[in-house]
Design a protein around this motif. Structure first.
Motif, PDB file in Angstrom:
ATOM      1  N   LEU A   1       1.028  -1.080  -0.079  1.00 15.41           N
ATOM      2  CA  LEU A   1       0.007  -0.177   0.231  1.00 15.41           C
ATOM      3  C   LEU A   1       1.003   1.245   0.098  1.00 15.41           C
ATOM      4  O   LEU A   1       2.007   1.156   0.367  1.00 15.41           O
ATOM      5  CB  LEU A   1      -0.884  -0.177   1.337  1.00 15.41           C
ATOM      6  N   ARG A   2       0.383   2.470  -0.367  1.00 15.79           N
ATOM      7  CA  ARG A   2       1.044   3.717  -0.183  1.00 15.79           C
ATOM      8  C   ARG A   2       1.272   3.947   1.279  1.00 15.79           C
ATOM      9  O   ARG A   2       0.532   3.247   2.128  1.00 15.79           O
ATOM     10  CB  ARG A   2       0.155   4.901  -0.852  1.00 15.79           C
ATOM     11  N   ASN A   3       2.196   4.512   1.729  1.00 17.47           N
ATOM     12  CA  ASN A   3       2.514   4.755   3.157  1.00 17.47           C
ATOM     13  C   ASN A   3       1.582   5.415   3.998  1.00 17.47           C
ATOM     14  O   ASN A   3       1.384   4.605   5.266  1.00 17.47           O
ATOM     15  CB  ASN A   3       4.225   5.523   3.197  1.00 17.47           C
ATOM     16  N   ARG A   4       0.980   6.385   3.531  1.00 12.81           N
ATOM     17  CA  ARG A   4       0.064   6.871   4.322  1.00 12.81           C
ATOM     18  C   ARG A   4      -1.276   5.974   4.476  1.00 12.81           C
ATOM     19  O   ARG A   4      -1.922   6.157   5.638  1.00 12.81           O
ATOM     20  CB  ARG A   4      -0.548   8.187   3.605  1.00 12.81           C
ATOM     21  N   ASP A   5      -1.439   5.173   3.400  1.00 12.75           N
ATOM     22  CA  ASP A   5      -2.625   4.410   3.407  1.00 12.75           C
ATOM     23  C   ASP A   5      -2.523   3.114   4.538  1.00 12.75           C
ATOM     24  O   ASP A   5      -3.405   2.746   5.190  1.00 12.75           O
ATOM     25  CB  ASP A   5      -3.013   3.703   2.261  1.00 12.75           C
ATOM     26  N   ILE A   6      -1.084   2.673   4.476  1.00 17.54           N
ATOM     27  CA  ILE A   6      -0.727   1.543   5.447  1.00 17.54           C
ATOM     28  C   ILE A   6      -0.920   2.077   6.926  1.00 17.54           C
ATOM     29  O   ILE A   6      -1.194   1.390   7.811  1.00 17.54           O
ATOM     30  CB  ILE A   6       0.478   1.036   5.255  1.00 17.54           C
ATOM     31  N   ILE A   7      -0.451   3.145   7.108  1.00 12.27           N
ATOM     32  CA  ILE A   7      -0.812   3.847   8.542  1.00 12.27           C
ATOM     33  C   ILE A   7      -2.113   3.780   9.043  1.00 12.27           C
ATOM     34  O   ILE A   7      -2.498   3.405   9.957  1.00 12.27           O
ATOM     35  CB  ILE A   7      -0.155   5.131   8.756  1.00 12.27           C
ATOM     36  N   ARG A   8      -2.918   4.223   8.054  1.00 13.05           N
ATOM     37  CA  ARG A   8      -4.365   4.462   8.247  1.00 13.05           C
ATOM     38  C   ARG A   8      -4.894   2.880   8.491  1.00 13.05           C
ATOM     39  O   ARG A   8      -5.721   2.930   9.413  1.00 13.05           O
ATOM     40  CB  ARG A   8      -5.086   5.178   7.301  1.00 13.05           C
ATOM     41  N   LEU A   9      -4.767   2.120   7.828  1.00 14.18           N
ATOM     42  CA  LEU A   9      -5.043   0.746   7.829  1.00 14.18           C
ATOM     43  C   LEU A   9      -4.556   0.045   9.043  1.00 14.18           C
ATOM     44  O   LEU A   9      -5.182  -0.636   9.809  1.00 14.18           O
ATOM     45  CB  LEU A   9      -4.667  -0.120   6.943  1.00 14.18           C
ATOM     46  N   PHE A  10      -3.335   0.125   9.445  1.00 11.04           N
ATOM     47  CA  PHE A  10      -2.595  -0.386  10.552  1.00 11.04           C
ATOM     48  C   PHE A  10      -3.517   0.067  11.908  1.00 11.04           C
ATOM     49  O   PHE A  10      -3.646  -0.670  12.916  1.00 11.04           O
ATOM     50  CB  PHE A  10      -1.301   0.169  10.966  1.00 11.04           C
TER      51      PHE A  10
END
Length: 635
Positions: free
Chosen positions: A154-163
């Motif tokens: 995922l894009r890095n901002r997206d993986i933070i949100r998903l995490f």
């Protein structure tokens, strides 16, 4: 993602949710997207990337695994966007937006654990042991297209949100692409007659690809099919009685074989629901079209050569897949049924059966033609079918020693004939094995018989074409494990050899008897003719073969003709064949049942004899062989 598909996925995983409203994730390989869902509703959607090598569960394949997973561990809480991780450890390094190598793992890691035994859990398909993650990447410019080495990016901002959205234990379903059959995408296939060797192979292969599988069989409750049913159910197949009840609203297609009659309840149920019905060969053709396929054709030896090519390519590091009509012992030792396997490469080895004429649908990359003899069809008709398959195939290999194949166009011919471009320098037929010598390399196969010499030539010819190195091939030949019910030899305490063989046409019977002759001077042959139609068709050939194959000291026992069900003209019997033999030097007898057979063998067999049991299709034959072995003190 279509609502219907999402509903199917939710239906599959809902029993594992602690709360029906609990969040779960769906990774769509087709859409290159990750979906956060609740019930059967999409809450949030992220662009994602799966493997650029495709989807598959085998270790070292670098492919994205399929099926149901859960988040086992979370790494990287609090790390800034772009933090570099190695072996799940925070390195303290920051991504400088220039380091964009394929394996750069950034920002957060969600480590996945497979939940489907044999699909993504255990053995060499274990997602957890393969270190499959959902993670951030240095190739944000490629997100939305396949780019990884197996993980989900995922894009890095997206993986933070998903995490921050998910927890350890959150379910993740990696949805496979549909298989396209007659231009129709299919994700759920029902097999009518799923315990059949060809059908069970297809069923397993589809499960390995993440496709939902159900099936029925007329032997649903039989003890003889218990092990195959248990294995299929262990892979997630749903098995039902053959009464139409196994076909539901989620079924996309019903697959049938030539043995399934139009009056079958499954067919009626499919028609009432408007569900597509396809022949087994249509499904196999669809699979062949997705792979670099090697098709093995011939009226005798197909299963053995298919197994050889698969084992030899595997030993040479080429990780092929397999669809066969018989179980490979090496795969059975891994707990599989043995007639199907999903490898890590795009190579597929298939057994191309000519019996119903459907092999003309196949368009493989390579085909090997072993021989032509009268079996299910006349030789001219079979030869024509082979010509049509050859016309559909860019590279072909043909047996130079078979006169009927002489006119078949071929890229390469193998055998002893001088017309062959692939020939052994020397050969040895030993009592229990075969040796070939070629270009200074010895190939020692632990199987007897001239027919296995031909089988080995075919397999070596194909494997050399696909780049196998001779010394590695030689090791693979020596370690070949063989195929179930293909000249399986057991030694007993009474010093009586028991050989189990799938032989079911005159050419195969003659080959099995010749191979047995190398093990023992005296042969007690047991044959169960398969089907009334084939027995009627081959009656004269049976009689001619029996007259020439057996000698004065031998005995031939024919069991009643095997009847698999359905409509059939029962106007021929084993007694008709015995009567047709007329006066012969050896003992020949048609028996009324297996109890009479056991009594005959008990008194007739002695030390040094070989008891050869032959017959096809009947799932109870292995149990009969075991009973005979035990009677003579074997295990």
């Amino acid at each position: 993602m279509e609502t219907v598909l999402l509903h199917r996925i939710f239906k599959k995983i809902s029993p594992l949710l602690t709360d029906p409203a609990e969040l779960f994730l769906v990774v769509s390989i087709e859409e290159q997207a990750l979906l956060v869902c609740a019930n059967d509703t999409i809450i949030e959607r992220y662009d994602a990337s799966t493997s650029r090598f495709g989807n598959g569960n085998r270790e070292n394949s670098l492919k994205t695994p399929l099926g149901l997973h859960r988040i086992k561990e979370k790494y990287g809480a609090g790390a800034p966007p772009g933090r570099v991780f190695r072996d799940r450890e925070d390195t303290g390094e920051e991504w400088d937006h220039r380091q964009n190598g394929d394996n750069l793992i950034l920002t957060r890691i969600l480590r996945l654990e497979g939940l489907e035994e044999g699909i993504n859990r255990g053995g060499s398909v274990d997602s957890y042991e393969r270190y499959i993650y959902i993670h951030g990447t240095g190739r944000e410019d490629l997100i939305g297209t396949p780019l990884s080495h197996g993980c989900v990016c995922l894009r890095n901002r997206d993986i933070i949100r998903l995490f921050d959205t998910v927890k350890e234990g959150t379910l993740v379903f990696i949805d496979p692409p549909a298989i396209i059959i007659h231009e129709r995408p299919c994700r759920s296939v029902h097999f009518t007659g799923i315990f059949g060797s060809g059908m069970s192979a297809l069923a397993q292969y589809l499960r390995f690809q993440g496709i939902a599988v159900s099936g029925s069989d007329r032997f649903h409750g039989s003890e003889d099919t218990f092990s195959i049913r248990r294995s299929l159910e262990g892979l997630g197949c749903t098995i039902a009685p053959q009464d139409g009840s196994g076909i539901g609203g989620d079924t996309d297609v019903v697959c049938v074989s030539t043995a399934i009659e139009d009056s079958n309840p499954d067919i009626a149920a499919a028609r009432s629901r408007g569900i597509l019905i396809v022949h087994r060969s249509d499904l196999l053709a669809a699979i062949i079209a997705t792979k670099r396929t090697i098709a093995v054709a011939g009226t005798s030896g197909k299963s053995t050569v298919t197994a050889m090519i698969f084992e030899f390519l595997t030993a040479c590091g080429q990780s092929p897949s397999l669809l066969s009509g018989a179980g490979l012992r090496r795969l059975e030792q891994q707990g599989l049924i043995g007639n199907a396997y999903s490898g890590g490469s795009d190579l597929l080895v298939v057994e191309a059966d000519e019996s119903d004429g459907t092999l003309v649908k196949y368009r493989p990359e390579a085909a090997v033609f072993l021989n032509v003899s009268r079996d299910h069809k006349c030789t001219d008709e079979t030869a024509k079918l082979f010509e049509m398959l050859a016309a559909n195939t860019p590279w072909t290999a043909s047996n130079a020693d078979d006169p009927i194949l002489a006119s078949l166009p071929a890229s390469m011919r193998f055998g002893r004939n001088s017309s062959g471009s692939w020939r052994p320098d020397r050969e040895e037929l030993l009592p229990a094995s075969v040796k070939l010598f070629r270009n200074g390399v010895e190939y020692h196969l632990p199987l007897p018989g001239g027919h296995n010499r031909e089988n080995l030539c075919a397999a070596l010819c194909v494997c050399e074409h696909f780049g196998c190195e001779p010394s590695t091939l030689a090791d693979a030949v020596r370690m070949y494990e063989g195929v179930a019910r293909r000249f399986s030899v057991t030694t007993t305490k009474r010093n009586i050899l028991v050989v189990d063989d799938f032989a079911h046409n005159p050419a195969k019977i003659a080959a099995a008897v010749r191979a047995s002759r190398g093990l023992s001077r005296r042969i007690l042959a047991v044959y169960q003719p398969h089907g009334f139609g084939p027995t009627r068709f081959l009656k004269d050939e049976y009689i001619a073969t029996f007259r020439t194959a057996f000698q004065q000291q031998d005995s031939l026992y024919l069991l009643p003709v095997y009847y698999a069900g359905g409509t059939a003209q029962k106007d021929i019997s084993s007694e008709d064949i015995i009567q047709g033999l007329g006066p012969v030097a050896f003992h020949a007898e048609a028996l009324k049942d297996r109890d009479e057979l056991m009594a005959r063998l008990q008194t007739d067999a002695g030390p040094g004899d070989c008891v050869l049991i032959m017959g096809a299709r009947d799932t109870s034959l292995p149990a009969l062989v075991m009973k005979i072995v035990e009677m003579f003190g074997g295990s």
